[in-house]
Design an enzyme around this catalytic site. Structure first.
Site, short mmCIF file in Angstrom:
data_model
loop_
_atom_site.label_atom_id
_atom_site.label_comp_id
_atom_site.label_asym_id
_atom_site.label_seq_id
_atom_site.Cartn_x
_atom_site.Cartn_y
_atom_site.Cartn_z
N PHE A 134 0.86 -1.19 0.00
CA PHE A 134 0.00 0.00 0.00
C PHE A 134 0.89 1.24 0.00
O PHE A 134 1.70 1.43 0.91
CB PHE A 134 -0.94 0.04 1.21
CG PHE A 134 -1.91 1.19 1.11
CD1 PHE A 134 -3.06 1.08 0.34
CD2 PHE A 134 -1.64 2.40 1.73
CE1 PHE A 134 -3.94 2.15 0.19
CE2 PHE A 134 -2.52 3.48 1.60
CZ PHE A 134 -3.67 3.34 0.84
N ASP A 219 9.30 2.83 1.54
CA ASP A 219 8.15 3.63 1.97
C ASP A 219 7.97 3.45 3.48
O ASP A 219 7.42 2.45 3.94
CB ASP A 219 6.91 3.18 1.19
CG ASP A 219 5.66 3.94 1.61
OD1 ASP A 219 5.70 4.64 2.63
OD2 ASP A 219 4.63 3.80 0.92
N LYS A 248 2.68 10.40 7.64
CA LYS A 248 1.90 10.16 8.86
C LYS A 248 2.40 10.86 10.13
O LYS A 248 1.93 11.92 10.48
CB LYS A 248 1.79 8.65 9.11
CG LYS A 248 0.87 7.95 8.12
CD LYS A 248 0.52 6.58 8.62
CE LYS A 248 -0.29 5.76 7.62
NZ LYS A 248 -1.67 6.19 7.51
#
Ligand SMILES: Cc1ncc(COP(=O)(O)O)c(C=O)c1O
Length: 399
Positions: A134, A219, A248
């Site tokens: 993702f 990532d 985030k």
């Protein structure tokens, strides 16, 4: 629920792309959130891994307030004191050699930039991504994301992406060609179930990319800034990527995406080839700078390692007790608990008892609590889970 108007307005006016919990959140502090009726919840979602320093940490709040009073916006074409301060602190933490950064506003944007950079720097176009990956839902990031549900309605996506099984170095090797610009991977897959790769995978991937002159993009949007017990998850395996994405937790909840790269990779981009109006704005940079202060001062990565180990042991106890728990896995305070069936009743039952948990696929509960969560709060989470799992077992026997 007192704030019925809030629910109705959102339901009427917002794009229906989110599955909504029956909860209006009004306030947060540390690992606790309060709803509109003043009920308390222990937040094991960390707002999807964002609230790393806890909700509204006083240093972060103070930094945001002070900066907002002085200047709210400042485009990247101007210099700014707080941006430069944040970059200085970030570079001191960054894996060795990643000495340049582009600042944006989200995880997907950090990934978009990484993909453009890989193409520009190598002059090649193919990207190898992982099954289960993702990386976000904008067109480039979505092309690297695996889940068919997210991809299928938006075909054709960006060409040149191939997916190989996560953790399988032979399959990565087979997929490489003369046209490959980069391999992109999460160090630990978050959305698809908290999947930790075999220990030799990332070091072997680094070696393979070096041999073939291919860039390695990692990532760390979900794993970065202490979540897994190290400042960056790649440190568990002693691997330094060519490009690293962060978002985030970077600014404790203000929009911030960061793409770091080695200077020679970053220098392939010409003036104006990428930009972001809001990227690196002063308020987000002030929050990010304070976030680093908190991470270091409160030793949050170490705390995540210690509490994660404790929590995992207790979850293992639940696995031994409840047959419906199949497996536990994770690192630090990034933990997945796989059940033998759909977890929806467990999520809702826990919410009713004041504990908020995330999902990661149909049958995995995901825990991404603030790293400031207290041990006794984790004990409450365990006893709530014990109760809810027990009830579900009984209910399943009756069905
Ligand atoms: C590993 C990873 N990359 C990218 C993203 C996308 O981030 P955003 O939702 O900020 O665009 C996420 C979001 O969950 C993520 O977990």
């Amino acid at each position: 629920m007192r704030e019925r108007g809030v629910v109705e307005r959102e339901n009427l006016s917002m794009a229906k792309v989110y599955w909504k919990r029956p909860l209006v959140i009004t306030r947060g502090r540390g690992a606790i959130l309060w709803d509109a009726d003043g009920r308390e919840y222990i937040d094991c979602t960390g707002n999807y891994g964002v609230a790393i320093t806890g909700h509204s940490h006083p240093w972060v709040v103070e930094a945001i307030k002070a900066q907002a009073e002085r200047l709210i916006s400042c485009h990247g074409t101007f210099y700014h004191e707080v941006r430069s301060e944040f970059l200085g602190k970030l570079m001191a933490l960054a894996p060795r050699g990643l000495d340049r950064a582009f600042l944006s506003n989200s995880g997907a944007e950090a990934v978009e930039f990484a993909l453009k950079l890989a193409r520009r720097s190598t002059g090649r176009t193919e990207i190898i991504a992982m099954m289960g990956a993702f990386h976000g839902k904008t067109m480039g990031a979505l092309s690297a994301t695996w889940n068919k549900k997210y991809r299928a309605p938006f075909q054709p996506l960006v060409p040149g992406f191939k997916h190989v099984p996560f953790g399988n170095i032979e399959r990565v090797e087979k997929a490489l060609s003369d046209g490959t610009a980069a391999v992109i991977t999460e160090p630990i897959q978050g959305e698809s179930g908290v999947n930790v790769p075999p220990d030799d995978f990332l070091p072997a991937l680094r070696e393979l990319c070096d041999e073939r002159g291919v860039l390695l993009i990692v990532d760390e949007v979900q794993t970065g800034f202490g979540r897994t017990g190290k400042m960056f998850a790649v440190e568990h395996w002693g691997v330094v990527p060519d490009i690293l994405c962060l978002a985030k937790a970077a600014a404790s909840g203000l929009p911030m995406g960061v793409t770091m790269a080695r200077g020679e990779v970053m220098s392939s981009l010409g003036m104006g080839e990428h930009s972001s109006t809001f990227g690196g704005g002063p308020v987000a940079c002030a929050a990010a700078s304070a976030t680093i202060d908190v991470l270091l001062k409160e030793k949050l990565p170490e705390r995540a390692a210690r509490l994660g180990k404790l929590f995992m042991e207790r979850l293992e106890g639940l696995r031994e007790k409840h047959r419906i728990v199949r497996r536990t896995r994770g690192l630090g305070l990034m933990i997945g608990v796989e059940l033998r069936f759909d977890i929806l009743n467990i999520l809702l039952g826990s919410l009713d008892r004041g504990v908020l948990i995330l999902d990661a696929g149909r049958n995995v509960m995901r825990f991404l609590p603030p790293l400031v969560i207290e041990e006794d709060q984790l004990d409450v989470v365990i006893s709530v889970l014990d109760e809810v799992l027990g009830e579900e077992e009984v209910a399943r026997l009756r069905r």
